[in-house]
Design an enzyme around this catalytic site. Structure first.
Site, PDB file in Angstrom:
ATOM      1  N   TYR A  60       0.824  -1.223   0.000  1.00 49.51           N
ATOM      2  CA  TYR A  60       0.000   0.000   0.000  1.00 49.51           C
ATOM      3  C   TYR A  60       0.852   1.266   0.000  1.00 49.51           C
ATOM      4  CZ  TYR A  60      -3.863  -3.128   0.634  1.00 49.51           C
ATOM      5  OH  TYR A  60      -4.780  -4.128   0.423  1.00 49.51           O
ATOM      6  N   GLY A 159      -8.206  -9.933   3.072  1.00 48.54           N
ATOM      7  CA  GLY A 159      -9.643 -10.096   2.911  1.00 48.54           C
ATOM      8  C   GLY A 159     -10.327  -8.910   2.278  1.00 48.54           C
ATOM      9  N   VAL A 289      15.990  -6.232  -1.432  1.00 54.81           N
ATOM     10  CA  VAL A 289      16.996  -5.268  -0.955  1.00 54.81           C
ATOM     11  C   VAL A 289      17.640  -5.794   0.321  1.00 54.81           C
ATOM     12  CG1 VAL A 289      17.311  -2.941  -0.016  1.00 54.81           C
ATOM     13  CG2 VAL A 289      15.816  -3.314  -1.998  1.00 54.81           C
ATOM     14  N   GLU A 397     -14.068  -9.222  13.507  1.00 51.23           N
ATOM     15  CA  GLU A 397     -14.503  -9.463  12.127  1.00 51.23           C
ATOM     16  C   GLU A 397     -15.255 -10.790  12.092  1.00 51.23           C
ATOM     17  OE1 GLU A 397     -11.099  -9.429   9.513  1.00 51.23           O
ATOM     18  OE2 GLU A 397     -11.964 -10.986   8.238  1.00 51.23           O
ATOM     19  N   HIS A 482      -1.749  -8.445  10.915  1.00 57.22           N
ATOM     20  CA  HIS A 482      -1.710  -6.973  10.874  1.00 57.22           C
ATOM     21  C   HIS A 482      -0.472  -6.408  11.568  1.00 57.22           C
ATOM     22  CE1 HIS A 482      -6.448  -7.043  10.787  1.00 57.22           C
ATOM     23  NE2 HIS A 482      -5.914  -7.465   9.649  1.00 57.22           N
ATOM     24  N   GLY A 510       3.234   0.553   6.752  1.00 59.28           N
ATOM     25  CA  GLY A 510       2.661   0.258   8.060  1.00 59.28           C
ATOM     26  C   GLY A 510       3.649   0.372   9.211  1.00 59.28           C
ATOM     27  N   ASN A 520      -9.194  -3.079  10.824  1.00 56.73           N
ATOM     28  CA  ASN A 520      -8.238  -3.596   9.845  1.00 56.73           C
ATOM     29  C   ASN A 520      -7.435  -2.422   9.275  1.00 56.73           C
ATOM     30  OD1 ASN A 520     -10.982  -4.799   9.941  1.00 56.73           O
ATOM     31  ND2 ASN A 520      -9.897  -6.527   9.062  1.00 56.73           N
TER      32      ASN A 520
END
Ligand code: FAE
Length: 543
Positions: A60, A159, A289, A397, A482, A510, A520
């Site tokens: 992301y 998900g 890397v 969830e 997560h 993150g 999430n």
């Protein structure tokens, strides 16, 4: 460090509207970057190449940075240790099904390590050929961290639950970030970029594949918990057609954990597709890397090229003016911990490696009565959760268990307010970064999840399943999906992700988020990356 007010934080002389307009306005923005339009260094990157901007990782954070930099006229090269995932296997599919893991499913393992390891007393794991597969079950002392590997990072395996945290909880998530800007500009921008939409509840109420979620709703509401629908990045129109039998089945065939062959809008279909369309972004897959060092006002980056068995086939050194660490919380934290400890980047501060959390993940299943069947066909795309955050510290969830048979099981992944934070350190003898998470640190998460499920079990007269995570094991407390933190915003970096101690090095994934997002995480990771790159382009790329 205080936040820079950015109520109107468009780029110098260029309106935000023009910027968001995207590729159509690229030529007008080239001047901003002070660079002539030129083809980027092609992939795979040749040894000795020089690139203006190098991004490590294609999840992301990396994808947001690549798109926005390219739109601003900057040539970008992305390095991704996983595969491109653009070529079908002998079965005609790119990705393997959740119920039949094969060589494509795991990152360099010879045996699967399924999050649900057992079922009805039988172990589920099996041998697979060692391959640069899509899901990494990375084992540290006290926790297994699941991560996506390949172009698109976690978006390949997750998900698709695309949840914006409740605004009143935001100050606890990212205390140094202006909530008005996030909720006014960057969360909406992230949701638009990711293609986030809501399921049609009338349809949801009518289809067999969400029977399991309706049972979850009934039980939540009978115990007076708040049951909330959550958005997703799945193409709901495609799922309607799956149900109607007019397209190949994907979500309702259980595809998710090892990739989804059709309806899920992974980053390959959203940010990365747009980034590539600018003509300014190249991606070298199977490039890992291993080092970044300062050299003559630039950075020398050492990269290992891998084959699909994980062998190193070439080691290349390339140089870059600016480097973005977007290797995910674990990947970025491990790299930075090593680079600080080995003296490659001696200016990094003592916050490197700290503030790592598991988003309080803990799993459990409940055994329902025979009248509460959860369905033989379960859509792999979750749509809802049980919110007991304020009273009990848990958001659960309502997850699918797509086994293809009736299990009478309700399954949940809870996100909890776990207070523990771990640290990465460098073990010079073993030549690896280690994480000091303790298995016992999951107990608060279990207690918080119990604030929901003990009550539901008492009301329904049901019990916890003990056959999913081992023999007589109630809680999936050995893992996280997560990982967050390790190079925390405004601590290891400034308030926009610039690493302290070395100019032109950035963290944009993150790793910036200190361990918990209350829901999430990928929408928050995306929105934070949108916020940070906005300021970085405006201030660090103008000539
Ligand atoms: P990430 O997406 O992990 O991307 C990092 C990339 O860097 C990866 O592609 C790596 O292969 C690559 N990389 C690492 N080290 C190197 C290196 N040394 N050299 C080159 N490349 C490297 O990072 N989140 C939600 O919000 N909703 C969900 O429904 C959800 N479900 C999930 C289900 C599963 C099974 C898993 C594993 C995760 C789930 N997540 C979910 C979490 C979400 O995918 C994760 O938070 C984000 O992917 C993290 O984004 P980053 O950009 O930080």
């Amino acid at each position: 460090m205080s936040d820079i007010p950015m109520r109107d934080n468009g780029f110098t002389g260029i309106s935000r509207r023009a910027f968001i307009a995207g590729t159509g306005s690229i030529l007008g923005l080239s001047a901003l970057a002070g660079r002539a339009s030129a083809a980027p260094v092609p992939a795979p990157v040749p040894p000795g190449a020089h690139v203006p901007v190098l991004i490590i990782g294609t999840g992301y954070g990396g994808s947001v940075a690549a798109l926005r930099l390219a739109q601003a006229g900057v040539d970008v090269h992305m390095l991704e240790m996983g595969m491109a995932w653009d070529t079908p296997g002998s079965d005609g599919k790119i990705f393997a099904n959740t119920t039949t893991p094969d060589y494509r499913s795991y990152w360099l393992r010879t045996r699967t390590k399924q999050p649900l390891s057992n079922f009805l007393g039988f172990p589920l794991d099996k041998n697979v050929p060692k391959h640069t597969g899509i899901l990494d079950a990375e084992e540290f002392g006290g926790i297994t961290v699941y991560q996506g590997r390949g172009v698109g990072g976690g978006s390949l395996v997750n998900g698709g639950m695309a949840v914006t945290p409740m605004r009143e909880r935001f100050a606890a998530i990212l205390p140094s970030v202006n909530a008005d800007e996030m909720y006014g500009t960057y969360y909406p921008r992230a949701n638009a970029g990711l293609g986030v939409t809501n399921v049609d509840q009338a349809w949801w109420n009518s289809v067999d594949c969400y029977q399991y979620a309706r049972v979850g709703r009934k039980h939540a509401q009978r115990s007076n918990f708040s049951f909330v629908f959550v958005p997703n990045v799945y193409d709901w129109e495609y799922m309607r057609q799956e149900v109607a039998g007019t397209v190949p089945k994907s979500a309702i065939a259980g595809e998710i954990l090892y990739g989804n062959n059709a309806g899920k809008k992974s980053l390959q279909k959203t940010y990365l597709a747009q980034a590539k369309a600018t003509g300014r972004v190249a991606i070298s897959a199977l490039h890992r890397v291993t080092s970044v060092t300062a050299a003559n006002g630039r950075y020398a980056v050492v990269v290992e090229q891998l084959d699909t068995s994980g062998n190193v086939t070439a080691t290349k050194t390339i140089t870059a003016d600016k480097v973005f660490f977007a290797a995910g919380s674990v990947g970025t934290s491990k790299l930075l911990t090593k680079l600080k400890a080995t003296g490659a980047l001696p200016g990094l501060n003592n916050e490197i490696g700290k503030g790592w959390g598991d988003n309080g993940n803990v799993m459990c299943g409940r055994a329902n009565h025979l009248w509460d069947a959860t369905g033989t066909v379960q859509a792999s795309i979750p749509t809802a959760g049980i919110d007991n955050w304020d009273a009990g510290g848990a958001f659960a969830e309502v997850a699918p268990l797509p086994t293809g048979i009736e299990t009478w099981a309700s399954f949940y992944l809870s996100i909890t307010k776990n207070p523990h934070r771990a640290q990465f350190t460098w073990n010079s003898t073993a030549n690896r970064a280690e994480l000091n998470w303790q298995t016992a640190w999951k107990q608060p998460s279990i207690d918080m999840a119990k604030s929901i499920f003990d009550k539901i079990n008492a009301k329904e007269g049901t019990i916890y399943r003990t056959d999913l995570f081992g023999t007589y094991k109630m809680w999936g407390d050995h893992l996280t999906y997560h990982p967050l933190g390790g190079a925390v915003l405004n601590k290891a970096t400034d308030n926009y992700g610039r690493l302290h101690g070395h100019a032109n090095l950035y963290v944009i994934d993150g790793a910036l988020i200190p361990g918990n997002t209350s829901v999430n995480p990928f929408v928050t990771i995306t929105a934070l990356a949108e916020r940070n790159i906005d300021t970085i382009i405006r201030t660090d790329f103008s000539s």
